[in-house]
Design a protein around this motif. Structure first.
Motif, PDB file in Angstrom:
ATOM      1  N   VAL A  54      32.769  48.390  47.844  1.00  0.00           N
ATOM      2  CA  VAL A  54      32.942  48.760  46.632  1.00  0.00           C
ATOM      3  C   VAL A  54      33.122  47.305  45.716  1.00  0.00           C
ATOM      4  CG1 VAL A  54      34.407  49.923  44.593  1.00  0.00           C
ATOM      5  CG2 VAL A  54      33.956  50.985  46.759  1.00  0.00           C
ATOM      6  N   TYR A  55      32.166  47.086  44.839  1.00  0.00           N
ATOM      7  CA  TYR A  55      32.405  45.650  44.095  1.00  0.00           C
ATOM      8  C   TYR A  55      32.653  46.067  42.531  1.00  0.00           C
ATOM      9  CZ  TYR A  55      29.766  43.551  47.830  1.00  0.00           C
ATOM     10  OH  TYR A  55      29.384  42.824  49.055  1.00  0.00           O
ATOM     11  N   ALA A  56      33.534  44.941  42.145  1.00  0.00           N
ATOM     12  CA  ALA A  56      34.002  45.153  40.581  1.00  0.00           C
ATOM     13  C   ALA A  56      33.675  43.649  39.944  1.00  0.00           C
ATOM     14  CB  ALA A  56      35.298  45.321  40.648  1.00  0.00           C
ATOM     15  N   GLU A  57      33.583  43.775  38.841  1.00  0.00           N
ATOM     16  CA  GLU A  57      33.416  42.592  37.824  1.00  0.00           C
ATOM     17  C   GLU A  57      34.675  42.226  37.188  1.00  0.00           C
ATOM     18  OE1 GLU A  57      31.675  41.309  33.722  1.00  0.00           O
ATOM     19  OE2 GLU A  57      31.051  43.330  34.772  1.00  0.00           O
ATOM     20  N   ALA A  58      35.206  40.962  37.377  1.00  0.00           N
ATOM     21  CA  ALA A  58      36.433  40.437  36.705  1.00  0.00           C
ATOM     22  C   ALA A  58      35.918  40.338  35.057  1.00  0.00           C
ATOM     23  CB  ALA A  58      36.958  39.166  37.009  1.00  0.00           C
ATOM     24  N   LEU A  59      36.805  41.173  34.275  1.00  0.00           N
ATOM     25  CA  LEU A  59      36.566  41.120  32.816  1.00  0.00           C
ATOM     26  C   LEU A  59      37.201  39.867  32.198  1.00  0.00           C
ATOM     27  CD1 LEU A  59      37.017  44.720  31.627  1.00  0.00           C
ATOM     28  CD2 LEU A  59      35.072  43.480  31.695  1.00  0.00           C
ATOM     29  N   TRP A  60      38.444  39.592  32.796  1.00  0.00           N
ATOM     30  CA  TRP A  60      39.100  38.553  32.266  1.00  0.00           C
ATOM     31  C   TRP A  60      39.857  37.552  33.298  1.00  0.00           C
ATOM     32  CZ3 TRP A  60      41.643  43.659  30.400  1.00  0.00           C
ATOM     33  CH2 TRP A  60      41.041  44.093  29.246  1.00  0.00           C
ATOM     34  N   ASP A  61      40.026  36.419  32.897  1.00  0.00           N
ATOM     35  CA  ASP A  61      40.853  35.277  33.924  1.00  0.00           C
ATOM     36  C   ASP A  61      41.942  35.895  34.387  1.00  0.00           C
ATOM     37  OD1 ASP A  61      38.763  33.629  33.285  1.00  0.00           O
ATOM     38  OD2 ASP A  61      39.898  32.303  32.323  1.00  0.00           O
ATOM     39  N   HIS A  62      42.324  35.828  35.771  1.00  0.00           N
ATOM     40  CA  HIS A  62      43.573  36.317  36.409  1.00  0.00           C
ATOM     41  C   HIS A  62      44.071  34.882  36.920  1.00  0.00           C
ATOM     42  CE1 HIS A  62      46.396  38.040  39.309  1.00  0.00           C
ATOM     43  NE2 HIS A  62      47.112  37.957  38.428  1.00  0.00           N
ATOM     44  N   VAL A  63      44.896  34.205  36.308  1.00  0.00           N
ATOM     45  CA  VAL A  63      45.551  32.984  36.722  1.00  0.00           C
ATOM     46  C   VAL A  63      46.944  33.340  37.462  1.00  0.00           C
ATOM     47  CG1 VAL A  63      46.576  30.707  35.889  1.00  0.00           C
ATOM     48  CG2 VAL A  63      44.586  31.640  34.648  1.00  0.00           C
ATOM     49  N   THR A  64      47.099  32.894  38.808  1.00  0.00           N
ATOM     50  CA  THR A  64      48.166  32.787  39.425  1.00  0.00           C
ATOM     51  C   THR A  64      48.447  32.136  40.446  1.00  0.00           C
ATOM     52  OG1 THR A  64      49.492  34.608  40.871  1.00  0.00           O
ATOM     53  CG2 THR A  64      47.161  34.233  41.120  1.00  0.00           C
ATOM     54  N   MET A  65      49.737  31.612  40.730  1.00  0.00           N
ATOM     55  CA  MET A  65      50.174  30.613  41.830  1.00  0.00           C
ATOM     56  C   MET A  65      50.876  31.522  42.904  1.00  0.00           C
ATOM     57  SD  MET A  65      49.006  27.616  40.547  1.00  0.00           S
ATOM     58  CE  MET A  65      48.663  26.908  39.498  1.00  0.00           C
ATOM     59  N   ASP A  66      50.831  32.659  42.948  1.00  0.00           N
ATOM     60  CA  ASP A  66      51.519  33.523  43.879  1.00  0.00           C
ATOM     61  C   ASP A  66      50.617  33.682  44.983  1.00  0.00           C
ATOM     62  OD1 ASP A  66      52.529  35.518  45.545  1.00  0.00           O
ATOM     63  OD2 ASP A  66      53.524  36.509  43.802  1.00  0.00           O
ATOM     64  N   ALA A  67      51.137  33.417  46.244  1.00  0.00           N
ATOM     65  CA  ALA A  67      50.117  33.244  47.446  1.00  0.00           C
ATOM     66  C   ALA A  67      49.470  34.760  47.770  1.00  0.00           C
ATOM     67  CB  ALA A  67      51.020  32.730  48.790  1.00  0.00           C
ATOM     68  N   GLN A  68      50.355  35.961  47.098  1.00  0.00           N
ATOM     69  CA  GLN A  68      49.878  37.117  47.588  1.00  0.00           C
ATOM     70  C   GLN A  68      48.904  37.566  46.475  1.00  0.00           C
ATOM     71  OE1 GLN A  68      52.889  39.859  48.283  1.00  0.00           O
ATOM     72  NE2 GLN A  68      53.800  38.875  50.225  1.00  0.00           N
ATOM     73  N   GLU A  69      48.738  37.102  45.460  1.00  0.00           N
ATOM     74  CA  GLU A  69      47.677  37.576  44.472  1.00  0.00           C
ATOM     75  C   GLU A  69      46.558  36.730  44.739  1.00  0.00           C
ATOM     76  OE1 GLU A  69      49.144  37.662  40.540  1.00  0.00           O
ATOM     77  OE2 GLU A  69      51.145  38.275  41.330  1.00  0.00           O
ATOM     78  N   LEU A  70      45.418  37.430  44.062  1.00  0.00           N
ATOM     79  CA  LEU A  70      44.058  36.870  44.078  1.00  0.00           C
ATOM     80  C   LEU A  70      43.534  36.331  42.562  1.00  0.00           C
ATOM     81  CD1 LEU A  70      41.387  37.011  45.663  1.00  0.00           C
ATOM     82  CD2 LEU A  70      40.727  39.097  44.718  1.00  0.00           C
ATOM     83  N   GLY A  71      43.373  35.243  42.718  1.00  0.00           N
ATOM     84  CA  GLY A  71      43.146  34.359  41.289  1.00  0.00           C
ATOM     85  C   GLY A  71      41.811  34.622  40.953  1.00  0.00           C
ATOM     86  N   PHE A  72      41.057  34.654  39.937  1.00  0.00           N
ATOM     87  CA  PHE A  72      39.778  34.710  39.625  1.00  0.00           C
ATOM     88  C   PHE A  72      39.392  34.580  38.154  1.00  0.00           C
ATOM     89  CE2 PHE A  72      41.251  39.358  39.658  1.00  0.00           C
ATOM     90  CZ  PHE A  72      41.203  39.689  38.370  1.00  0.00           C
TER      91      PHE A  72
END
Length: 601
Positions: free
Chosen positions: A97-115
């Motif tokens: 299953v694929y999805a497209e990022a609508l908005w930037d997700h900025v994070t410095m948390d090692a458990q989060e996925l930035g895109f």
């Protein structure tokens, strides 16, 4: 709203029944100014000075989504429980299953996925309503489900989709806005967004000060001034400052041609004033704990709800409102980065915006550093409480940071007998201890040195003239008439200590420049907490001076700690600075202390 709901998961405060995942205050709707990949869409944090309710906001987004679908776009936003169930069935069946990022997700948390907006994400787990687990290339992590749109035709290859996106983006760049070039139109959108969010933020702060604090002060039978200071921190000071800051922005705002506005100088003028957020952010975990305790009592729960209704505030809990200043100070660097992106170098505001971005990043770094230092003082207090035969004043009277630690051989005049000691270099002082002969994890206090008075000298291998002995890998520490020789086992360790002594002086100088210092209340509270922990966690049948490693998790971490791995994200999106439940750092210094002191069984 993923931001607010994740905070609600962390705090045990009451969650108002009937709230939907997409509801929430307009001030924290988007992590950053963002652009949809096929059509330029800037999602504002708020509209007018009036309160923006979620129904109005959602209806506007629905219109945007309809336009997006009508253009033949092949992605759709994840909807209700039925669709979520279908996604999980696809994943469990082995489908990709694929999805497209609508908005930037900025994070410095090692458990989060930035895109970034437009990135393609492979969805691995969608069982949680607000946070999904996915991967991009070799990176995996949690991401907010509301930031993406599912691909309708999952069978199309990703490469085909990426080329499709590139063509669409190229087409968008060719289309200038009605009357303005694309870049200038985008700059106008960013300026409008900054002004809009500032106005909404002022209203939000006013609601807290007048809707909650004013009413609480009337009820002296329910709240002490100390309680109110713990719950609300210095938010009234922040409110006064932000009103002044908004006035400056309004003067520089060009209402007719927003892209010509020159607001960079406003941030530069007030860059030192933003440091008041440090106190608020450091206090925020304590506020959550205090609110959690009060919310267990019905009369406080009903009182806070009555305050909200009387002020006609949106339907979220008090801890959600108090999170806003933490989110706000995180967002300034993101907004300025977006503004700089759409500001031509020839623009009169370019230099100031560039300087403002660096200034706000420095503010964020400073706040982050102060928060880390405050977290460290509890560790220092617990360390001191574990040392046997402690003498003199507490370490926290002068120090707040462990610079380096390790084992060295110490020689002092007039005796020249070598003594093996554990040294702990803090800012302003160095403490040395002796290990127990049988229990090597027990330390006995033996003395300290005032680093403000000490002169450190590198000693060459060979005969040392003051001690009249041959030495290797040695350092000389002299203050007044006292002289000490410290010898390391290896040359590399000696060099590391020399760097550590230099770092200690730099740290002291930096603290003086930035005005960092611990309050007496913070010092006393840390020692009090360490004393309580020392008594509570004392193992049976052992010496009263020993203790097990205490559980220092804050209440709002308890839920996260009980989850199966991987756990849900432990911090707010985009926030390195204020990770309120961040994973424990494995620093060499404290790791060494943990091994050498009775924190562990």
């Amino acid at each position: 709203n993923p931001h607010m709901h994740r905070e609600n998961m962390q705090t045990p405060c009451r969650k108002i029944p009937g709230r939907e995942a997409n509801q929430g205050p307009s001030y924290c709707k988007a992590t950053a100014l963002t652009t949809a990949p096929l059509r330029t869409v800037v999602v504002p944090d708020g509209g007018s000075e009036k309160s923006v309710f979620c129904d109005e906001l959602c209806s506007k987004e629905d219109i945007l989504y309809e336009d997006f679908h009508s253009s033949g776009h092949r992605y759709e936003h994840p909807g209700g429980g039925g669709e979520q169930l279908a996604i999980n069935e696809l994943i469990s069946d082995g489908s990709v299953v694929y999805a497209e990022a609508l908005w930037d997700h900025v994070t410095m948390d090692a458990q989060e996925l930035g895109f970034k907006a437009g990135d393609v994400i492979k969805v691995i787990d969608a069982t949680n309503k607000e946070w999904w687990w996915g991967c991009i290339m070799d990176s995996e992590g949690w991401f907010p489900a509301s930031f993406i749109r599912l691909r309708v035709n999952q069978d199309d290859p990703v490469e085909e989709y990426m080329s499709y996106l590139e063509e669409a983006e190229a087409g968008d760049e060719e289309q200038a806005g009605p009357g303005l070039p694309c870049k200038e139109q985008m700059r106008a959108n960013v300026i409008n967004e900054i002004m809009s969010t500032e106005r909404d933020y002022i209203k939000h702060l006013k609601d807290i000060c007048e809707g909650y604090i004013k009413q609480c002060r009337k009820r002296t039978d329910m709240f002490t001034e100390e309680q109110l200071l713990t719950i609300f921190g210095n938010i009234e000071e922040i409110y006064r400052f932000q009103r002044k800051f908004l006035k400056g922005l309004e003067k520089k705002f060009n209402n007719e041609q927003p892209h010509l506005s020159e607001i960079g100088c406003c941030f530069l003028e007030h860059q030192t004033d933003f440091q008041i957020y440090s106190e608020y952010c450091n206090n925020h975990p304590n506020a959550c704990i205090q609110i959690s305790k009060l919310m267990k009592v019905n009369k406080y729960m009903f009182f806070f709800e009555a305050c909200r209704l009387l002020q006609k505030m949106i339907d979220i809990s008090l801890d959600g409102f108090l999170l806003t200043p933490v989110q706000k100070i995180c967002k300034y660097p993101l907004q300025l980065a977006e503004l700089l992106k759409y500001t031509n170098p020839q623009h009169r505001d370019y230099t100031d915006v560039e300087a403002a971005l660096n200034a706000m990043k420095n503010v964020a770094r400073l706040i982050n550093e102060r928060k880390r230092r405050l977290e460290n003082i509890d560790k220092i207090a617990r360390w001191q409480s574990s040392i046997e035969d402690w003498e003199g004043e507490d370490v926290l009277v002068k120090s707040s940071e462990l610079i380096f630690s390790g084992e060295l051989n110490k020689l002092s005049q007039p005796q020249t007998k070598s003594q093996q000691r554990m040294f702990f270099l803090f800012d302003h002082q160095m403490v040395y201890c002796k290990k127990d002969l049988l229990r090597r994890d027990i330390l006995y206090y033996k003395g300290r040195m005032d680093m403000d008075q000490v002169e450190v000298t590198d000693v060459e291998d060979g005969k040392e003239k003051d001690f009249n002995i041959s030495v290797k890998n040695a350092l000389k520490l002299q203050f007044g008439e006292e002289v000490h020789l410290l010898c390391a086992k290896k040359l590399e360790l000696k060099q590391r200590w020399l760097r550590a002594f230099a770092d200690e002086r730099k740290q002291v100088h930096h603290d003086r420049e930035t005005g960092f210092s611990l309050t007496e209340v913070q010092k006393k509270q840390a020692m009090l907490n360490a004393g309580k922990q020392h008594v509570v966690s004392k193992p049976k049948g052992m010496h009263s001076g020993l203790q097990k490693k205490g559980n220092t998790s804050l209440p709002y971490c308890d839920f996260l700690l009980r989850q199966k791995h991987p756990s849900l994200p432990a911090a707010l999106p985009q926030q390195q600075v204020f990770m309120l439940a961040e994973p424990k750092r494995k620093t060499t210094f404290w790791h060494n202390i943990g091994r050498l002191t009775p924190f562990k069984k």
